[in-house]
Write a protein that holds these residues in place. Structure first.
Motif, mmCIF file in Angstrom:
data_model
loop_
_atom_site.group_PDB
_atom_site.id
_atom_site.type_symbol
_atom_site.label_atom_id
_atom_site.label_comp_id
_atom_site.label_asym_id
_atom_site.label_seq_id
_atom_site.Cartn_x
_atom_site.Cartn_y
_atom_site.Cartn_z
ATOM 1 N N ARG A 1 4.384 -8.412 5.248
ATOM 2 C CA ARG A 1 3.512 -7.247 5.276
ATOM 3 C C ARG A 1 2.653 -7.185 4.012
ATOM 4 N N TYR B 1 -6.015 -4.755 2.244
ATOM 5 C CA TYR B 1 -5.421 -3.504 2.713
ATOM 6 C C TYR B 1 -6.228 -2.881 3.846
ATOM 7 N N PHE C 1 0.831 -1.200 0.000
ATOM 8 C CA PHE C 1 0.000 0.000 0.000
ATOM 9 C C PHE C 1 0.860 1.242 0.000
ATOM 10 N N GLN C 2 1.925 1.199 0.791
ATOM 11 C CA GLN C 2 2.794 2.370 0.907
ATOM 12 C C GLN C 2 3.366 2.770 -0.459
ATOM 13 N N GLU C 3 3.802 1.769 -1.227
ATOM 14 C CA GLU C 3 4.363 2.061 -2.555
ATOM 15 C C GLU C 3 3.322 2.725 -3.454
ATOM 16 N N GLY D 1 -4.182 1.254 6.734
ATOM 17 C CA GLY D 1 -4.579 -0.104 6.373
ATOM 18 C C GLY D 1 -3.941 -1.208 7.173
ATOM 19 N N TYR E 1 -8.163 -2.937 9.636
ATOM 20 C CA TYR E 1 -9.115 -2.370 10.584
ATOM 21 C C TYR E 1 -10.517 -2.937 10.426
ATOM 22 N N GLY F 1 0.815 7.436 4.627
ATOM 23 C CA GLY F 1 0.828 6.254 3.764
ATOM 24 C C GLY F 1 1.496 5.047 4.402
ATOM 25 N N SER F 2 2.430 5.301 5.325
ATOM 26 C CA SER F 2 3.112 4.166 5.938
ATOM 27 C C SER F 2 2.269 3.525 7.038
ATOM 28 N N GLU G 1 -1.380 -7.416 3.804
ATOM 29 C CA GLU G 1 -2.181 -6.397 3.126
ATOM 30 C C GLU G 1 -3.121 -7.024 2.105
#
Lengths: 171, 347
Positions: free
Chosen positions: B73, B82, A86-88, A119, B85, A115-116, B77
């Motif tokens: 990780r 993603y 997600f971060q990328e 999620g 939560y 962003g880090s 995700e």
């Protein structure tokens, strides 16, 4: 001939001045839009339990301009099968769209930090990170408004005045 | 190809590595075990192996591919879409069911709240269990369980140790009854039945957001992630099922709910963890239920190289024996009448 050149310089100078002024006017407006978008995201995550890609899409649909593109492009990257984190995806979308905004490095680093964390933790934690980003953006927005008050008018006249100065020097 | 069902969840590097395995391994893959900074492990038809970075399969762990924190990780995700939560309930239970019915078990540090597990954080271990839906798995067994007079299935208890195909079998029983494929005997039995499934561990129907991802038939209702006893009572009250299907019974409340169902004329198909009938009779609740005649059939299952083997024990024949157990235990159930042996189609 000289007169034509002088007029062109005057027009160019005025336009540069107005453009600079517009940047000062745009920044607080876009910061406000960004804050609204993040608030929307917070609602989707905190109360709607919406999965992140969908939450990003909805946020994008509710916002406009380059701010909307950041969220939409992140969501698009997430659907792709390459397996980026997600971060990328977020980083890519933020950086690609930042040039189209009048926002500065400070708020970009707020977004990248966000962003880090998005999620990958529980709801309370997500809300905390989003609220923190919102507070930071609010501080930037206040600073941007101060600057707008100070520099917007100045640039508007400064461009034309500089052009006049150049014309006088050239005569 | 079993791998292709879950490949989209894996980080790119790991996906490529596993795709380089021989076709028969990929085709019979059962589990992928991913532990952060420890050797990558798979389980398939012939047992478990560690995977080396060049794709070689080894019994020894040294030199095996080790998934990094980054891999884990990305995997987390992907399996949570993603959105960790939105997975609070799943994290409390310790596994996530993804589309296709595959279950990913999670291990890590638990978060406690007043002594109760509230979730898992710092997840460092994943067990991807690839679900297999075997349409027709119950086709040999089911006709033998039908009650001709009542034109429905008799209440049945399926016994087997873990990993022997119990869930696969009851899923197909649910499907067949719901579609009305189980008949054979007479016309009435050929009508589809209203089936209610209490799917406490989301294994039978593998619901994702309340929608079953396995074909469990058109007349089947599912209570997903619901405690068994409560789920059975809820279904009895609200959905008027003709057949109730429930996995892994054994507690007092489960037994009460099953009694309630049989009083209401509802057939119950249940499974229990037990090696065989003696093992089952050693468990007090099962013993009472069997003795009371709550089940008309008891089936022992074994997975063999050819598929799921079953042995049907007529519960009517068990009751005197069960009564006798009150005085002397350990009588052999192998000499029981009503024994049948059958073999299912290969998995």
């Amino acid at each position: 001939m000289k007169l034509l050149g002088a007029v062109l310089i005057l027009i160019a100078g005025t336009m540069i001045g107005f453009q600079q002024a517009a940047r000062y006017a745009d920044r607080p407006r876009q910061l406000r839009q960004l804050a609204h978008a993040l608030q929307r995201l917070e609602t989707e995550i905190g109360y709607g339990h919406t999965p992140l890609p969908e939450a990003l899409e909805r946020t994008a649909n509710a916002s406009a301009g380059p701010v909307a593109s950041i969220f939409r492009e992140t969501a698009e990257w997430l659907w792709k099968p390459e397996g980026h984190s997600f971060q990328e995806c977020w980083e890519r979308a933020v950086k690609a769209n930042w040039i189209d905004t009048s926002m500065k490095g400070n708020e970009q680093s707020v977004m990248l930090r966000l962003g880090s964390t998005l999620g990958i933790s529980d709801k309370e934690d997500q809300m905390k990170h989003l609220r923190m980003a919102l507070t930071q953006l609010k501080a930037e927005e206040d600073a941007a408004r101060d600057e707008q008050g100070k520099y917007e008018k100045m640039w508007k006249s400064l461009g034309a005045l500089l052009a006049v100065l150049i014309i006088i020097l050239m005569l | 190809m079993m791998l292709s069902h879950v490949a989209h969840l894996l980080p790119l590097e790991m996906k490529k590595l596993l795709e380089s395995l021989p076709a028969e391994v990929k085709g019979t893959l059962e589990e992928i075990r991913i532990r952060e900074n420890r050797p990558l492990e798979i389980a398939y038809r012939d047992g478990f192996r560690f995977i080396a970075p060049d794709g070689a399969m080894k019994l020894q762990a040294d030199g095996a591919f080790k998934p990094t924190a980054e891999h884990c990780r990305k995997l987390l995700e992907r399996i949570t879409n993603y959105s960790l939560y939105a997975m609070e309930e799943e994290l409390r239970r310790g596994y996530i069911t993804v589309s296709g019915g595959h279950r990913i078990g999670l291990a890590g540090r638990t978060i406690l709240d007043g002594g109760v597990v509230r979730g898992i954080r710092d997840i460092g271990g994943f067990n991807i269990r690839i679900a297999r839906e075997v349409i027709g798995a119950a086709s040999h067994l089911l006709p033998k369980l039908m009650d001709a007079a009542k034109a429905t299935i008799g209440s049945t208890l399926l016994l087997a140790p873990p990993q022997q195909g119990k869930t696969t079998l009851i899923r197909d029983i649910a499907r067949s009854l719901s579609y009305g494929l189980a008949g054979g005997l007479n016309r009435a039995a050929q009508a589809g039945k209203k089936v209610g499934i209490v799917d406490e561990r989301s294994e039978i129907a593998a619901c994702v957001r309340g929608i079953p991802t396995f074909d469990i038939g058109p007349r089947t209702d599912v209570m997903d992630a619901c405690p068994k006893a409560e789920g059975m009572m809820m279904l009895l009250r609200s959905m008027s099922p003709e057949v109730l299907i429930v996995d892994e019974i054994g507690r007092q409340e489960d037994a009460d709910a099953i009694r309630e169902a049989s009083h209401a004329g509802v057939s119950v198909v249940a499974t229990a963890h037990a090696y065989d009938i003696q093992d089952a009779l050693a468990r007090p609740e099962l013993y009472k239920l069997i003795k009371e005649g709550a089940f008309s059939h008891i089936v022992e299952l074994r997975r063999s190289a050819d598929g799921i083997m079953h042995r049907i024990i007529n519960a009517g024949a068990l009751q005197p024996q069960a009564a006798k157990r009150e005085h002397s235990t350990g009588a052999s159930a192998l000499s029981l009448a009503g024994m049948g042996r059958g073999r299912n189609e290969e998995l």
